[in-house]
Scaffold this motif. Structure first.
Motif, short mmCIF file in Angstrom:
data_model
loop_
_atom_site.label_atom_id
_atom_site.label_comp_id
_atom_site.label_asym_id
_atom_site.label_seq_id
_atom_site.Cartn_x
_atom_site.Cartn_y
_atom_site.Cartn_z
N GLU A 1 97.16 54.03 -63.23
CA GLU A 1 95.98 54.90 -63.20
C GLU A 1 96.21 56.18 -64.00
OE1 GLU A 1 95.12 55.49 -59.09
OE2 GLU A 1 94.27 53.48 -58.80
N ARG B 1 90.99 67.24 -64.77
CA ARG B 1 91.76 66.81 -63.62
C ARG B 1 93.24 67.13 -63.75
NH1 ARG B 1 89.29 60.74 -62.39
NH2 ARG B 1 87.47 61.43 -61.17
N ALA C 1 89.04 63.93 -67.73
CA ALA C 1 90.46 63.60 -67.69
C ALA C 1 91.32 64.85 -67.92
CB ALA C 1 90.78 62.53 -68.73
N GLU D 1 94.30 57.38 -67.75
CA GLU D 1 93.73 58.69 -68.06
C GLU D 1 94.47 59.32 -69.23
OE1 GLU D 1 93.01 61.50 -65.04
OE2 GLU D 1 91.69 60.20 -63.88
N THR E 1 83.86 61.68 -69.97
CA THR E 1 85.15 61.05 -69.66
C THR E 1 86.34 61.88 -70.11
OG1 THR E 1 84.00 58.94 -70.04
CG2 THR E 1 86.38 58.88 -69.75
N THR F 1 87.04 57.74 -64.64
CA THR F 1 87.78 57.58 -65.89
C THR F 1 88.45 56.22 -65.96
OG1 THR F 1 89.76 58.60 -64.92
CG2 THR F 1 88.24 60.04 -66.10
N ASP F 2 88.23 55.37 -64.95
CA ASP F 2 88.87 54.05 -64.93
C ASP F 2 88.15 53.12 -65.89
OD1 ASP F 2 90.63 52.13 -64.26
OD2 ASP F 2 90.08 52.00 -62.14
#
Length: 331
Positions: free
Chosen positions: A252, A97, A94, A256, A90, A317-318
């Protein structure tokens, strides 16, 4: 909807639900009552949100509904597998990205810092605008090196960890407004550039870079990541994209961002340990620098390798579905 009348009508139910949710043991009848009141409170929360979204009442009912749900289903148990998943999938995902953002921050910061250094080296008199001759002499001869051994290693580690955590938090939190992050980055780039320029101008450039590299590469990278993610959060509500509302895009990105903030606590602890124990140590300068470079490269490899693997595996990652707002039942 008359909010005061609505609260007066249902407050007794909410108080009873709160009482039942706080109990460690309930009878079978109380358990049935708890479930019924929980469903009703979830409905009340939905009604208030849609018709009269008073922030204080929404917060009160949200907390009550969550507490009741935990009482019914049981609070999630601690699991080392969850911690392991965070650090192996995770968190690196994050950070991975957001790499265009923090790499752009790192590049801009470095260009600005080295430009300031070069200007101060070419115009040493500029330093006198910010410090007198005595301060410059002290910094070049003793203060710069002495700073890293001023406190005991454990105290220095804690102080540095705290300061860097605050700086990174400022970058993350201020990202939603964009400008505060840029101000913080410029201030730090100016300080590093001025100090480096003075040290280089007085023939102590090897000392400057030798003392900065062991901890500074990882430390600054953590700050760059925090700043990049913060700017990404801010940009989410400016340009949410064609398929998302501004609010959804902001939520969102912020989720993250919170994951990154948690992970950076550990990264900054490692950089604090390097600054507290490695930088002021008696090891040869080249060896200390080599260790700092290896740790920094290991962090980058960790983010790229595990982050890319998590993305290819479709890791999200939600928040888990059971913790999201949409999962609250409505009777």
């Amino acid at each position: 909807m008359d909010l005061d009348a609505y609260v007066a009508e249902h407050s007794a139910e909410w108080r009873r639900l709160d009482q039942l949710a706080r109990r460690r043991r309930v009878t079978a009848a109380e358990a049935d009552e708890l479930v019924a009141l929980y469903q009703r409170a979830a409905t009340h929360l939905s009604v208030v949100r849609s018709r009269s979204p008073d922030p204080a009442l929404v917060a009160r009912l949200s907390g009550l509904v969550l507490a009741a749900r935990n009482a019914i289903t049981g609070a999630p148990a601690f699991s080392w597998s969850t911690v392991g998943r965070f650090f192996t999938a995770t968190f690196p995902l994050a950070v991975y990205r957001a790499w265009p953002w923090w790499s752009a921050v790192a590049t801009s910061f470095s260009i600005l810092t080295f430009a300031i250094m070069a200007y101060v080296v070419a115009h040493p008199e500029v330093a006198n605008l910010f410090m007198d001759d005595a301060a410059i002499t002290r910094m070049v001869q003793s203060d710069f090196v002495g700073y890293y051994s001023e406190f005991q290693s454990q105290n220095s580690t804690l102080r540095v960890w705290t300061n860097n955590a605050v700086l990174t938090a400022e970058c993350l939190a201020g990202g939603v407004l964009l400008m505060p992050v840029l101000v913080v980055l410029f201030y730090n780039a100016f300080n590093v550039g001025l100090s480096g320029g003075v040290m280089i101008a007085y023939g102590r450039g090897d000392v400057f870079f030798g003392m900065i590299i062991p901890h500074g590469l990882l430390e600054l990278t953590a700050v760059f990541v925090g700043a990049g993610v913060g700017l990404r959060i801010g940009w989410a509500w400016i340009a949410p994209g064609p398929l998302r509302t501004r609010g959804r895009a902001l939520v969102e990105a912020a989720r993250e961002g919170m994951l990154v903030a948690l992970g950076l606590v550990v990264v900054l602890l490692v950089s604090g340990l390097l600054e507290g124990y490695l930088t002021p140590s008696s090891l040869p300068m080249l060896l200390k620098d080599l260790i700092g470079v290896v740790v920094w490269a290991a962090f980058l490899a960790y983010v790229v390798v595990l982050g890319r693997a998590a993305e290819l595996a479709g890791v999200s990652t939600d928040l888990p579905e059971e913790l999201t707002e949409a999962s609250v039942p409505v009777a």
